[in-house]
Scaffold this motif. Structure first.
Motif, PDB file in Angstrom:
ATOM      1  N   LEU A   1      42.105  37.255  57.007  1.00  0.00           N
ATOM      2  CA  LEU A   1      42.810  38.273  56.218  1.00  0.00           C
ATOM      3  C   LEU A   1      43.456  37.456  54.939  1.00  0.00           C
ATOM      4  CD1 LEU A   1      43.900  41.383  56.018  1.00  0.00           C
ATOM      5  CD2 LEU A   1      45.839  40.342  57.574  1.00  0.00           C
ATOM      6  N   ALA A   2      44.195  36.344  55.212  1.00  0.00           N
ATOM      7  CA  ALA A   2      44.996  35.628  54.186  1.00  0.00           C
ATOM      8  C   ALA A   2      44.039  35.077  53.363  1.00  0.00           C
ATOM      9  CB  ALA A   2      45.662  34.475  54.852  1.00  0.00           C
ATOM     10  N   LEU A   3      42.848  34.645  53.676  1.00  0.00           N
ATOM     11  CA  LEU A   3      42.020  34.263  52.764  1.00  0.00           C
ATOM     12  C   LEU A   3      41.309  35.382  51.731  1.00  0.00           C
ATOM     13  CD1 LEU A   3      39.718  32.100  51.909  1.00  0.00           C
ATOM     14  CD2 LEU A   3      38.237  33.120  53.524  1.00  0.00           C
ATOM     15  N   GLN A   4      41.066  36.648  52.284  1.00  0.00           N
ATOM     16  CA  GLN A   4      40.706  37.730  51.315  1.00  0.00           C
ATOM     17  C   GLN A   4      41.863  38.012  50.202  1.00  0.00           C
ATOM     18  OE1 GLN A   4      38.030  39.097  51.066  1.00  0.00           O
ATOM     19  NE2 GLN A   4      36.819  38.389  52.978  1.00  0.00           N
ATOM     20  N   LYS A   5      43.041  37.938  50.841  1.00  0.00           N
ATOM     21  CA  LYS A   5      44.086  38.308  49.582  1.00  0.00           C
ATOM     22  C   LYS A   5      44.477  37.201  48.733  1.00  0.00           C
ATOM     23  CE  LYS A   5      44.388  41.863  52.027  1.00  0.00           C
ATOM     24  NZ  LYS A   5      42.954  41.578  53.049  1.00  0.00           N
ATOM     25  N   SER A   6      44.266  35.860  49.236  1.00  0.00           N
ATOM     26  CA  SER A   6      44.304  34.611  48.339  1.00  0.00           C
ATOM     27  C   SER A   6      43.046  34.632  47.230  1.00  0.00           C
ATOM     28  CB  SER A   6      44.195  33.363  49.027  1.00  0.00           C
ATOM     29  OG  SER A   6      45.176  33.470  50.116  1.00  0.00           O
ATOM     30  N   LEU A   7      42.002  35.037  47.478  1.00  0.00           N
ATOM     31  CA  LEU A   7      40.939  35.169  46.707  1.00  0.00           C
ATOM     32  C   LEU A   7      41.460  36.430  45.576  1.00  0.00           C
ATOM     33  CD1 LEU A   7      37.766  34.994  48.819  1.00  0.00           C
ATOM     34  CD2 LEU A   7      38.737  33.324  47.297  1.00  0.00           C
ATOM     35  N   TYR A   8      41.627  37.466  45.971  1.00  0.00           N
ATOM     36  CA  TYR A   8      42.148  38.557  44.981  1.00  0.00           C
ATOM     37  C   TYR A   8      43.473  38.070  44.271  1.00  0.00           C
ATOM     38  CZ  TYR A   8      44.755  42.723  43.823  1.00  0.00           C
ATOM     39  OH  TYR A   8      45.365  43.886  43.284  1.00  0.00           O
ATOM     40  N   TYR A   9      44.399  37.507  44.600  1.00  0.00           N
ATOM     41  CA  TYR A   9      45.335  36.955  43.738  1.00  0.00           C
ATOM     42  C   TYR A   9      44.707  35.754  42.865  1.00  0.00           C
ATOM     43  CZ  TYR A   9      48.882  39.877  46.103  1.00  0.00           C
ATOM     44  OH  TYR A   9      49.480  40.638  46.536  1.00  0.00           O
ATOM     45  N   ILE A  10      44.005  35.028  43.142  1.00  0.00           N
ATOM     46  CA  ILE A  10      43.254  34.133  42.278  1.00  0.00           C
ATOM     47  C   ILE A  10      42.576  34.498  41.088  1.00  0.00           C
ATOM     48  CG2 ILE A  10      41.358  32.282  42.191  1.00  0.00           C
ATOM     49  CD1 ILE A  10      42.124  31.288  44.792  1.00  0.00           C
ATOM     50  N   GLN A  11      41.985  35.690  41.463  1.00  0.00           N
ATOM     51  CA  GLN A  11      40.994  36.538  40.509  1.00  0.00           C
ATOM     52  C   GLN A  11      41.996  37.120  39.457  1.00  0.00           C
ATOM     53  OE1 GLN A  11      38.278  36.973  38.962  1.00  0.00           O
ATOM     54  NE2 GLN A  11      37.005  38.622  39.872  1.00  0.00           N
ATOM     55  N   GLY A  12      43.068  37.744  40.068  1.00  0.00           N
ATOM     56  CA  GLY A  12      44.170  38.535  39.106  1.00  0.00           C
ATOM     57  C   GLY A  12      44.942  37.694  38.169  1.00  0.00           C
ATOM     58  N   PHE A  13      45.451  36.447  38.806  1.00  0.00           N
ATOM     59  CA  PHE A  13      46.410  35.559  38.125  1.00  0.00           C
ATOM     60  C   PHE A  13      45.478  34.787  37.196  1.00  0.00           C
ATOM     61  CE2 PHE A  13      49.484  36.510  41.122  1.00  0.00           C
ATOM     62  CZ  PHE A  13      50.597  36.957  40.468  1.00  0.00           C
ATOM     63  N   PHE A  14      44.323  34.560  37.428  1.00  0.00           N
ATOM     64  CA  PHE A  14      43.236  33.625  36.356  1.00  0.00           C
ATOM     65  C   PHE A  14      42.894  34.557  35.260  1.00  0.00           C
ATOM     66  CE2 PHE A  14      39.425  31.748  34.665  1.00  0.00           C
ATOM     67  CZ  PHE A  14      39.876  30.492  34.728  1.00  0.00           C
ATOM     68  N   TYR A  15      42.780  35.821  35.480  1.00  0.00           N
ATOM     69  CA  TYR A  15      42.644  36.734  34.363  1.00  0.00           C
ATOM     70  C   TYR A  15      43.911  36.840  33.559  1.00  0.00           C
ATOM     71  CZ  TYR A  15      41.220  40.353  31.230  1.00  0.00           C
ATOM     72  OH  TYR A  15      40.797  41.109  30.055  1.00  0.00           O
ATOM     73  N   ALA A  16      45.073  37.008  34.280  1.00  0.00           N
ATOM     74  CA  ALA A  16      46.357  37.049  33.399  1.00  0.00           C
ATOM     75  C   ALA A  16      46.540  35.995  32.476  1.00  0.00           C
ATOM     76  CB  ALA A  16      47.516  37.384  34.472  1.00  0.00           C
ATOM     77  N   PHE A  17      46.282  34.539  32.981  1.00  0.00           N
ATOM     78  CA  PHE A  17      46.605  33.674  32.214  1.00  0.00           C
ATOM     79  C   PHE A  17      45.560  33.338  31.202  1.00  0.00           C
ATOM     80  CE2 PHE A  17      49.833  32.991  35.486  1.00  0.00           C
ATOM     81  CZ  PHE A  17      51.071  32.568  34.668  1.00  0.00           C
ATOM     82  N   PHE A  18      44.147  33.477  31.441  1.00  0.00           N
ATOM     83  CA  PHE A  18      43.315  32.815  30.685  1.00  0.00           C
ATOM     84  C   PHE A  18      42.392  33.985  30.347  1.00  0.00           C
ATOM     85  CE2 PHE A  18      44.411  29.737  34.012  1.00  0.00           C
ATOM     86  CZ  PHE A  18      45.274  28.641  32.839  1.00  0.00           C
ATOM     87  N   LYS A  19      42.659  35.122  30.444  1.00  0.00           N
ATOM     88  CA  LYS A  19      41.682  36.298  29.903  1.00  0.00           C
ATOM     89  C   LYS A  19      40.090  36.289  30.197  1.00  0.00           C
ATOM     90  CE  LYS A  19      45.537  37.829  27.602  1.00  0.00           C
ATOM     91  NZ  LYS A  19      46.358  36.860  28.178  1.00  0.00           N
ATOM     92  N   LYS A  20      39.924  35.851  31.535  1.00  0.00           N
ATOM     93  CA  LYS A  20      38.534  35.862  31.926  1.00  0.00           C
ATOM     94  C   LYS A  20      38.608  36.050  33.480  1.00  0.00           C
ATOM     95  CE  LYS A  20      37.843  30.876  31.063  1.00  0.00           C
ATOM     96  NZ  LYS A  20      37.399  29.743  30.357  1.00  0.00           N
ATOM     97  N   TYR A  21      37.653  36.491  34.021  1.00  0.00           N
ATOM     98  CA  TYR A  21      37.555  36.251  35.441  1.00  0.00           C
ATOM     99  C   TYR A  21      36.895  35.150  36.245  1.00  0.00           C
ATOM    100  CZ  TYR A  21      38.604  41.363  34.579  1.00  0.00           C
ATOM    101  OH  TYR A  21      39.107  42.408  34.067  1.00  0.00           O
ATOM    102  N   ILE A  22      37.554  34.710  37.364  1.00  0.00           N
ATOM    103  CA  ILE A  22      36.906  33.616  37.843  1.00  0.00           C
ATOM    104  C   ILE A  22      35.538  33.757  38.794  1.00  0.00           C
ATOM    105  CG2 ILE A  22      38.405  33.448  39.875  1.00  0.00           C
ATOM    106  CD1 ILE A  22      38.520  30.513  39.389  1.00  0.00           C
ATOM    107  N   PHE A  23      35.737  34.896  39.221  1.00  0.00           N
ATOM    108  CA  PHE A  23      34.350  35.289  40.071  1.00  0.00           C
ATOM    109  C   PHE A  23      33.784  36.602  39.444  1.00  0.00           C
ATOM    110  CE2 PHE A  23      38.107  34.990  43.393  1.00  0.00           C
ATOM    111  CZ  PHE A  23      37.977  33.615  43.679  1.00  0.00           C
ATOM    112  N   VAL A  24      32.324  36.597  39.547  1.00  0.00           N
ATOM    113  CA  VAL A  24      31.627  37.721  39.150  1.00  0.00           C
ATOM    114  C   VAL A  24      31.703  38.654  40.348  1.00  0.00           C
ATOM    115  CG1 VAL A  24      30.040  36.394  37.908  1.00  0.00           C
ATOM    116  CG2 VAL A  24      29.467  36.936  40.087  1.00  0.00           C
ATOM    117  N   GLU A  25      32.059  38.316  41.489  1.00  0.00           N
ATOM    118  CA  GLU A  25      32.025  39.463  42.622  1.00  0.00           C
ATOM    119  C   GLU A  25      33.200  40.328  42.464  1.00  0.00           C
ATOM    120  OE1 GLU A  25      30.082  35.468  44.167  1.00  0.00           O
ATOM    121  OE2 GLU A  25      31.758  35.931  42.744  1.00  0.00           O
TER     122      GLU A  25
END
Length: 331
Positions: free
Chosen positions: A185-209
């Motif tokens: 459960l924690a792993l899934q939410k961590s991946l979601y926040y990594i995707q969101g904050f990576f886009y917020a700071f660098f304007k691109k998505y880290i995952f294609v999934e």
């Protein structure tokens, strides 16, 4: 604000000018769209001045809004496809059974039809789909070398079991190496926040999934299947991992999420996501606890976390703690 030089019709001279952002309105196919554009004014008399690069930027901003509001694939995605699969624009167009210059027109800014847009979106998001097209239509390509180069590129994105096994798997391995007692459960939410904050700071998505709006928050289905046997128990630790495979940008986000988000339990992080608009809006009117495989649109995630970054005045990934502390305090 930037200051440059341009010819002013009122002053009849080369003058410096200022550039300001403002809300603008444009019309495409009889429909008005509002967007944030830029306006140049003479620094001497205040008259509007025509700056080609600003006009082009405004036109792109207008069409970006049009694409988003009409569900049309973004220009950035279109332009990334040939690089992603190491294939030229003309061979790609031929591979797809389109006119040989069709993809080039779309990469130059032409708006694709909805049908073509769906194909382009799927091509970018789903390497397995691209591979199926490559294998089925490779006879259309003029060169075996073209096929082999593209096959090698897409194969690098796809695991042996047919599921995506690229960046997201590398991130999972890093999290399992760095985090203590991380549950599915924690792993899934961590991946979601990594995707969101990576886009917020660098304007691109880290995952294609894509992730889905499940009852307990955002879930990456393939990763869930991989670790579902652990249920509520911590996942086995990855004992060694070479983090040099990540760029400095990627590692900055990963390390900040590990420090500021992975410190919370999966249940707390579930509560976090249940308070955020991407999950809420995707679920819609579904009852609490109802199952769903609705995809949380990446643009929705990106837009939300960009607003969070601005709201909390984040200057670097370390500032993610400003958000997580505030959300935790509000639970």
């Amino acid at each position: 604000m930037s200051v440059r030089v341009v010819f002013c019709e009122e002053c009849r001279d080369e003058v410096s000018y200022t550039v300001e952002e403002k809300e603008m309105t444009g019309t495409i196919r009889g429909v008005q769209y509002h967007y944030i554009g830029r306006e140049a004014k003479c620094a001497n008399c205040g008259a509007y001045v025509d700056v080609e690069e600003i006009s082009e930027s405004n036109l792109k901003a207008l069409y970006d809004v049009y694409r988003k509001e009409n569900g049309i694939v973004s220009l950035e995605k279109i332009r990334a496809i040939p690089e992603r699969y190491d294939i030229g624009k003309r061979p790609l167009s031929i591979l797809l059974g389109w006119g040989e210059h069709t993809f080039t027109r779309y990469a130059d800014g032409d708006i694709p039809t909805r049908q073509y847009s769906e194909t382009l979106n799927r091509l970018f998001d789903d390497p397995a789909y691209y591979l199926s097209i490559l294998e089925e239509n490779k006879g259309r390509l003029m060169s075996q070398q073209t096929y082999e180069k593209s096959y090698k590129a897409v194969s690098a994105l796809i695991g042996n079991n047919g599921m995506l096994d690229g960046k997201i798997s590398e991130v999972v391995a890093y999290l399992l190496n760095q985090c203590e007692d991380i549950t599915p459960l924690a792993l899934q939410k961590s991946l979601y926040y990594i995707q969101g904050f990576f886009y917020a700071f660098f304007k691109k998505y880290i995952f294609v999934e894509d992730c889905e709006a499940w009852a307990h928050g955002p879930v990456y289905r393939d990763i869930y299947a991989r670790y579902s046997d652990y249920h509520f128990d911590p996942i086995s630790k990855v004992e060694s991992f070479d983090s040099s495979i990540f760029t400095a940008q990627e590692k900055a986000i990963l390390d900040s999420v590990i420090q500021n988000i992975c410190c919370y339990s999966g249940k707390i992080l579930e509560d976090f996501t249940h308070s955020e608009s991407p999950w809420i809006n995707t679920r819609g009117d579904l009852p609490d606890g109802a199952s769903s495989n609705k995809i949380i649109d990446k643009h929705m995630i990106g837009d939300y976390f960009m607003k969070i970054k601005e709201q909390y005045g984040m200057n670097s990934p370390r500032d993610i703690q400003l958000y997580t502390k505030a959300v935790f305090a509000s639970l």
